[in-house]
Design a protein around this motif. Structure first.
Motif, mmCIF file in Angstrom:
data_model
loop_
_atom_site.group_PDB
_atom_site.id
_atom_site.type_symbol
_atom_site.label_atom_id
_atom_site.label_comp_id
_atom_site.label_asym_id
_atom_site.label_seq_id
_atom_site.Cartn_x
_atom_site.Cartn_y
_atom_site.Cartn_z
ATOM 1 N N SER A 95 0.854 -1.200 0.000
ATOM 2 C CA SER A 95 0.000 0.000 0.000
ATOM 3 C C SER A 95 0.883 1.241 0.000
ATOM 4 O O SER A 95 0.942 1.987 0.984
ATOM 5 N N PRO A 96 1.580 1.501 -1.113
ATOM 6 C CA PRO A 96 2.544 2.609 -1.146
ATOM 7 C C PRO A 96 1.913 3.981 -0.981
ATOM 8 O O PRO A 96 2.489 4.859 -0.328
ATOM 9 N N THR A 97 0.741 4.191 -1.570
ATOM 10 C CA THR A 97 0.102 5.507 -1.464
ATOM 11 C C THR A 97 -0.262 5.807 -0.008
ATOM 12 O O THR A 97 0.023 6.893 0.509
ATOM 13 N N GLU A 98 -0.895 4.834 0.654
ATOM 14 C CA GLU A 98 -1.264 5.014 2.059
ATOM 15 C C GLU A 98 -0.022 5.202 2.929
ATOM 16 O O GLU A 98 -0.032 5.991 3.879
ATOM 17 N N ALA A 99 1.055 4.493 2.601
ATOM 18 C CA ALA A 99 2.301 4.620 3.363
ATOM 19 C C ALA A 99 2.838 6.044 3.291
ATOM 20 O O ALA A 99 3.195 6.649 4.314
ATOM 21 N N CYS A 100 2.893 6.588 2.086
ATOM 22 C CA CYS A 100 3.425 7.942 1.911
ATOM 23 C C CYS A 100 2.504 8.995 2.518
ATOM 24 O O CYS A 100 2.967 9.992 3.082
ATOM 25 N N GLN A 101 1.211 8.788 2.424
ATOM 26 C CA GLN A 101 0.264 9.725 3.017
ATOM 27 C C GLN A 101 0.397 9.760 4.533
ATOM 28 O O GLN A 101 0.361 10.828 5.153
ATOM 29 N N GLU B 41 12.265 4.487 0.982
ATOM 30 C CA GLU B 41 13.197 3.396 0.676
ATOM 31 C C GLU B 41 12.529 2.027 0.770
ATOM 32 O O GLU B 41 12.974 1.068 0.120
ATOM 33 N N ALA B 42 11.456 1.928 1.565
ATOM 34 C CA ALA B 42 10.759 0.645 1.724
ATOM 35 C C ALA B 42 9.832 0.331 0.567
ATOM 36 O O ALA B 42 9.337 -0.803 0.453
ATOM 37 N N LEU B 43 9.577 1.311 -0.309
ATOM 38 C CA LEU B 43 8.689 1.092 -1.449
ATOM 39 C C LEU B 43 9.360 0.204 -2.490
ATOM 40 O O LEU B 43 10.595 0.139 -2.564
ATOM 41 N N PRO B 44 8.593 -0.496 -3.298
ATOM 42 C CA PRO B 44 9.174 -1.304 -4.372
ATOM 43 C C PRO B 44 10.037 -0.436 -5.292
ATOM 44 O O PRO B 44 9.732 0.742 -5.508
ATOM 45 N N PRO B 45 11.126 -0.971 -5.828
ATOM 46 C CA PRO B 45 12.014 -0.197 -6.703
ATOM 47 C C PRO B 45 11.242 0.426 -7.870
ATOM 48 O O PRO B 45 10.412 -0.229 -8.505
ATOM 49 N N GLY B 46 11.545 1.704 -8.108
ATOM 50 C CA GLY B 46 10.922 2.398 -9.236
ATOM 51 C C GLY B 46 9.504 2.859 -8.980
ATOM 52 O O GLY B 46 8.858 3.419 -9.881
ATOM 53 N N SER C 262 6.579 5.105 -8.051
ATOM 54 C CA SER C 262 6.341 6.537 -7.963
ATOM 55 C C SER C 262 4.839 6.788 -8.032
ATOM 56 O O SER C 262 4.054 5.893 -8.314
ATOM 57 N N GLY C 263 4.460 7.988 -7.761
ATOM 58 C CA GLY C 263 3.046 8.350 -7.764
ATOM 59 C C GLY C 263 2.887 9.638 -7.006
ATOM 60 O O GLY C 263 3.855 10.214 -6.471
ATOM 61 N N ARG C 264 1.665 10.108 -6.935
ATOM 62 C CA ARG C 264 1.420 11.389 -6.296
ATOM 63 C C ARG C 264 1.851 11.379 -4.831
ATOM 64 O O ARG C 264 2.477 12.333 -4.352
ATOM 65 N N GLY C 265 1.522 10.307 -4.109
ATOM 66 C CA GLY C 265 1.879 10.234 -2.699
ATOM 67 C C GLY C 265 3.377 10.291 -2.481
ATOM 68 O O GLY C 265 3.861 10.983 -1.576
ATOM 69 N N VAL C 266 4.125 9.583 -3.314
ATOM 70 C CA VAL C 266 5.585 9.579 -3.203
ATOM 71 C C VAL C 266 6.131 10.963 -3.506
ATOM 72 O O VAL C 266 7.006 11.480 -2.785
ATOM 73 N N ARG C 267 5.623 11.594 -4.580
ATOM 74 C CA ARG C 267 6.108 12.924 -4.958
ATOM 75 C C ARG C 267 5.827 13.938 -3.859
ATOM 76 O O ARG C 267 6.690 14.762 -3.527
ATOM 77 N N GLU C 268 4.647 13.875 -3.275
ATOM 78 C CA GLU C 268 4.305 14.832 -2.227
ATOM 79 C C GLU C 268 5.174 14.646 -0.995
ATOM 80 O O GLU C 268 5.610 15.631 -0.381
ATOM 81 N N LEU C 269 5.457 13.398 -0.632
ATOM 82 C CA LEU C 269 6.317 13.149 0.518
ATOM 83 C C LEU C 269 7.726 13.660 0.248
ATOM 84 O O LEU C 269 8.342 14.297 1.119
ATOM 85 N N ARG C 270 8.231 13.421 -0.951
ATOM 86 C CA ARG C 270 9.567 13.924 -1.303
ATOM 87 C C ARG C 270 9.601 15.450 -1.222
ATOM 88 O O ARG C 270 10.574 16.033 -0.727
ATOM 89 N N GLU C 271 8.553 16.099 -1.721
ATOM 90 C CA GLU C 271 8.505 17.570 -1.702
ATOM 91 C C GLU C 271 8.470 18.104 -0.279
ATOM 92 O O GLU C 271 9.147 19.089 0.037
ATOM 93 N N ILE C 272 7.709 17.461 0.578
ATOM 94 C CA ILE C 272 7.623 17.888 1.976
ATOM 95 C C ILE C 272 8.973 17.774 2.664
ATOM 96 O O ILE C 272 9.418 18.683 3.378
#
Length: 322
Positions: free
Chosen positions: A264-270, A297-302, A304-314
Motif C-alpha cells: 500500500s505505497p500511497t497510504e504509506a506515503c500519506q 526506501e521501503a517502497l518497491p524499486p521504481g 512513484s506516484g502522487r503520494g511519493v512525490r508529495e512526501l519527497r517535496e515535503i
C-alpha cells in the motif's frame, strides 16, 4: 621532629586532605533535582533548546568536580556528568551532529566508568547504541547493547530490559531473525520483572511500557512481521500522552513502512507525510527526516506516484536553522 611526631603529622595531613571538599550533600541533592527536572523536560521538549539547558547544568557540575571532593561526593558528580553527557549526545544525534554526538557518548561512558555504577555503565552503553542503530554501523549497535546487557547480568531491571530491546532492534535490522527474537523475549521477560516496582513515564532515563513497545515495533518492522508490528504500534500509541516527544512519530513512520511492505505505497506515503507535518517544527530534526525517508526506501524499486512525490517535496522543504 621525632619519627613519632612525623608519623602523627603525616596522619593529620592525610585526614585534612580527605576532609577537604567544597560541595555539601545538600548541594549535590539540589543538582540531582535539577537533573531530574531536565530529564522530565527532555521527554517532550525539542532538542535544540534542551541542549542549552543541559550544557548549563553540566558546567555547574564540572566546576564542582574539578576540585578535590570526598569520594562519595565525587561518585555522585561523576554520575550526574554521565547522565547529562548522555542527554547532550542524544540531542546532538537528533539534530544531525553525528561526530559531536559520538564524542559526547564517549565522554558519557568515561564518566560512567569513573562513577563505578554498573547500572549506569550499562545504561550509557545502551543509549550510545542508538547512534549506530540509526546511522551505522549496525554491528556497533549490537556490540554496545550486548555489552550493556552483560553488565546487567544478575541485576534484573529496566536497564536490562532496555539493553535487550536495543540489541533485538539492531539484530533485526541486520536480518538476524532468530537472535533478534531471542533478545526481544529477554527484553519482555526483564520488563515483566520490573513492572511491580514501577517506572517513571516522564523521564528520559526511564523505560516504561510504551518505550518497550517502540523497540518491539522496530524489531518486528525490520523483520517484516507487519501484522504483529501494527498491533504493537497501536498498543504503544495508546500509552503516549498528548504532550510528548518524537516517539509517536517514529511509531507512525514504522506503521507506514509496514504499509509499504504490505503493498500500500500511497497510504504509506500519506501517513508519513501527515505525521511529519503534524510535528512541532522544532521536532522535525534530521533524525526524523531520516526515518521519513526510510518509508520511501521501503517502497518497491521504481515506485512513484502522487503520494511519493508529495512526501519527497515535503521532506525537501527547508526546516530552518537548528
Amino acid at each position: 621532629m621525632s619519627l613519632e611526631q612525623h608519623v602523627d603529622a603525616a596522619r593529620r595531613e592525610v585526614d585534612r586532605t580527605l576532609a577537604t571538599g567544597t560541595v555539601t550533600a545538600t548541594q549535590v541533592d539540589l543538582l540531582d533535582e535539577q537533573l531530574l527536572w531536565a530529564r522530565e523536560q527532555y521527554v517532550y521538549t525539542p532538542p535544540a533548546p534542551m541542549l542549552q539547558v543541559l550544557l548549563g547544568q553540566l558546567k555547574e557540575v564540572s566546576d564542582l568536580a574539578a576540585q578535590r571532593q570526598p569520594a562519595a561526593v565525587q561518585v555522585r558528580l561523576s554520575e550526574l556528568t554521565a547522565m547529562l553527557a548522555t542527554l547532550i549526545a542524544d540531542a546532538l544525534m537528533k539534530l544531525g551532529h553525528l561526530t559531536r554526538a559520538q564524542s559526547w557518548y564517549a565522554t558519557a561512558r568515561n564518566a560512567a566508568e569513573d562513577s563505578g555504577n554498573p547500572e549506569l555503565r550499562a545504561r550509557v552503553r545502551a543509549q550510545a547504541a542508538m547512534l549506530p542503530y540509526y546511522y551505522g554501523p549496525l554491528e556497533a549497535a549490537v556490540s554496545l547493547s550486548r555489552e550493556a546487557r552483560i553488565l546487567c547480568r544478575g541485576r534484573p531491571g529496566a536497564t536490562t530490559a532496555f539493553s535487550s530491546a536495543a540489541e533485538a532492534r539492531a539484530l533485526a535490522k541486520l536480518g538476524n531473525t532468530e537472535s533478534a527474537m531471542a533478545a526481544l523475549r529477554s527484553a519482555r521477560a526483564a520488563f515483566e520483572q520490573t513492572r511491580d516496582r514501577g517506572t517513571v513515564d516522564n523521564d528520559a532515563f526511564g523505560f516504561p511500557e510504551r518505550r518497550l513497545r517502540l523497540y518491539e515495533s522496530g524489531t518486528l518492522t525490520a523483520l517484516g512481521q507487519t501484522s504483529q508490528a501494527r498491533r504493537v504500534q497501536e498498543a504503544a500509541l495508546r500509552l503516549y500522552p498528548a504532550k510528548t516527544g518524537i516517539d509517536p512519530a517514529l511509531l507512525h513512520f514504522e506503521a507506514a513502512i509496514c504499509l509499504a511492505h504490505d503493498g500500500s505505497p500511497t497510504e504509506a506515503c500519506q501517513l508519513a507525510a501527515a505525521t511529519f507535518l503534524r510535528m512541532v517544527p522544532g521536532q522535525r530534526t534530521p533524525i526524523v527526516e531520516k526515518r521519513a525517508r526510510e518509508v520511501i526506501e521501503a517502497l518497491p524499486p521504481g515506485k512513484s506516484g502522487r503520494g511519493v512525490r508529495e512526501l519527497r517535496e515535503i521532506l525537501a522543504r527547508p526546516t530552518g536553522p537548528m
